[in-house]
Design a protein around this motif. Structure first.
Motif, short mmCIF file in Angstrom:
data_model
loop_
_atom_site.label_atom_id
_atom_site.label_comp_id
_atom_site.label_asym_id
_atom_site.label_seq_id
_atom_site.Cartn_x
_atom_site.Cartn_y
_atom_site.Cartn_z
N ARG A 140 -16.19 21.67 -17.46
CA ARG A 140 -15.89 21.07 -18.76
C ARG A 140 -16.09 19.57 -18.64
O ARG A 140 -15.53 18.93 -17.74
CB ARG A 140 -14.47 21.37 -19.21
N ILE A 141 -16.89 19.00 -19.56
CA ILE A 141 -17.13 17.56 -19.58
C ILE A 141 -16.51 17.04 -20.87
O ILE A 141 -17.11 17.15 -21.95
CB ILE A 141 -18.63 17.24 -19.52
N PRO A 142 -15.29 16.51 -20.79
CA PRO A 142 -14.57 16.11 -22.01
C PRO A 142 -15.36 15.14 -22.88
O PRO A 142 -15.95 14.16 -22.39
CB PRO A 142 -13.31 15.44 -21.45
N GLY A 143 -15.41 15.44 -24.16
CA GLY A 143 -16.02 14.54 -25.14
C GLY A 143 -17.53 14.53 -25.14
O GLY A 143 -18.13 13.68 -25.80
N VAL A 144 -18.16 15.47 -24.44
CA VAL A 144 -19.63 15.47 -24.32
C VAL A 144 -20.20 16.76 -24.91
O VAL A 144 -19.72 17.86 -24.62
CB VAL A 144 -20.07 15.33 -22.85
N ASP A 145 -21.23 16.61 -25.73
CA ASP A 145 -21.97 17.76 -26.24
C ASP A 145 -23.01 18.12 -25.17
O ASP A 145 -24.02 17.42 -25.00
CB ASP A 145 -22.67 17.40 -27.56
N THR A 146 -22.77 19.20 -24.45
CA THR A 146 -23.64 19.53 -23.32
C THR A 146 -25.02 20.03 -23.77
O THR A 146 -25.95 20.02 -22.98
CB THR A 146 -22.98 20.59 -22.42
N GLU A 168 -25.51 10.07 -16.18
CA GLU A 168 -26.11 9.13 -17.12
C GLU A 168 -26.31 9.77 -18.49
O GLU A 168 -25.98 9.19 -19.54
CB GLU A 168 -27.44 8.62 -16.60
N CYS A 169 -26.83 11.01 -18.48
CA CYS A 169 -27.07 11.70 -19.74
C CYS A 169 -25.75 12.08 -20.43
O CYS A 169 -25.68 12.08 -21.67
CB CYS A 169 -27.90 12.96 -19.50
N ALA A 170 -24.74 12.39 -19.64
CA ALA A 170 -23.42 12.70 -20.23
C ALA A 170 -22.86 11.50 -20.97
O ALA A 170 -22.28 11.61 -22.05
CB ALA A 170 -22.45 13.15 -19.14
N GLY A 171 -23.08 10.32 -20.39
CA GLY A 171 -22.63 9.09 -21.06
C GLY A 171 -23.34 8.87 -22.38
O GLY A 171 -22.72 8.46 -23.38
N ARG A 172 -24.63 9.19 -22.42
CA ARG A 172 -25.40 9.01 -23.64
C ARG A 172 -25.08 10.07 -24.69
O ARG A 172 -25.22 9.85 -25.89
CB ARG A 172 -26.88 9.02 -23.32
N ALA A 173 -24.64 11.26 -24.19
CA ALA A 173 -24.35 12.37 -25.12
C ALA A 173 -22.89 12.41 -25.55
O ALA A 173 -22.52 13.28 -26.35
CB ALA A 173 -24.73 13.69 -24.46
N ALA A 174 -22.10 11.49 -25.06
CA ALA A 174 -20.67 11.49 -25.39
C ALA A 174 -20.47 11.26 -26.89
O ALA A 174 -21.13 10.43 -27.51
CB ALA A 174 -19.94 10.42 -24.60
N GLY A 175 -19.55 12.05 -27.45
CA GLY A 175 -19.30 11.94 -28.89
C GLY A 175 -18.34 10.81 -29.21
O GLY A 175 -17.70 10.23 -28.36
#
Length: 230
Positions: A167-173, A223-230
């Motif tokens: 689970r990656i909180p706040g991220v649209d995977t 890096e991509c998780a940071g960019r995809a964070a809601g």
């Protein structure tokens, strides 16, 4: 009813004894025809999990009438993904019906694969012990890697299987996966495992082939998780 109670894909979870007994009671009381998927059951790893003591896993439906159950399994998870040989265990009537349906799709799987499968069946205990030992080490290494590189990511230690369900909180995977793909990293977002587009903050991270690839991919994923964070 369709169930995968032992080493569920993608979560890696296994129902405990109390839950299995309750499921059996409900299935019997309601007289539900039940299909149990045991594809990953041979990969049970956790202490106390079904089959994790080195024995073959016992299907949840084993004590239910065979005429109302179907158990499906495969050799591909334990031996090799390219060995597309599986089986169905049910009543003679159900198996005959399924065999008739299969002949309308294809006559049979590869004869060579079937011959290999028969020989491998005699080595199940050895293969089971070796594969589980490998996966335990790979799971431990993957968890250590995740805790060190992505301490804010969350997961429950899987009772078995080849991957972490993160689970990656706040991220649209889904967005994360699309971004990562452009940088040469392919991952499966949680929504791919949901019939209702759920689990959008989940990611399946495989470790079955070691941690070299996950370690190389993690900087891109972060890096991509940071960019995809809601």
């Amino acid at each position: 009813m369709y169930l995968q109670p032992t080493v569920h894909n993608p979560t890696g979870r296994t129902l405990d004894g109390a839950a299995r007994r309750e499921w059996r009671r409900v299935l019997a009381d309601q007289e539900l025809f039940t299909v149990e998927n045991t594809a990953c059951a041979e990969l049970a790893l956790g202490n106390g999990a079904a089959g994790s003591d080195g024995a073959a896993p016992v299907p949840l439906v084993a004590d239910l009438p065979m005429g109302s159950t179907v158990t499906v399994g495969t050799l591909s998870k334990l031996f090799w993904g390219g060995l597309r040989v599986g089986w169905v265990r049910s009543s003679p009537q159900a198996v005959a019906r399924l065999a008739k349906i299969k002949t309308s799709v294809d006559l049979a799987c590869s004869v060579v694969d079937q011959l290999v499968a028969v020989r491998l069946l005699h080595r199940l205990p050895e293969a089971r012990a070796r594969r589980r030992a490998e996966l335990r080490g790979q799971r431990d290494a993957a968890e250590a890697l995740g805790r060190g590189a992505a301490p804010h990511w969350e997961w429950t230690r899987p009772a078995g299987g080849p991957a972490l369900w993160v689970r990656i909180p706040g991220v649209d995977t889904e967005a994360l996966a699309q971004l990562a793909r452009r940088h040469g990293v392919s991952v499966v977002p949680g929504a791919a495992f949901s019939p209702v587009d759920g689990f959008r903050d989940r990611l399946r991270l495989p470790y079955a082939h070691g941690t070299e690839a996950p370690a190389a991919a993690l900087p891109t994923l972060l890096e991509c998780a940071g960019r995809a964070a809601g």
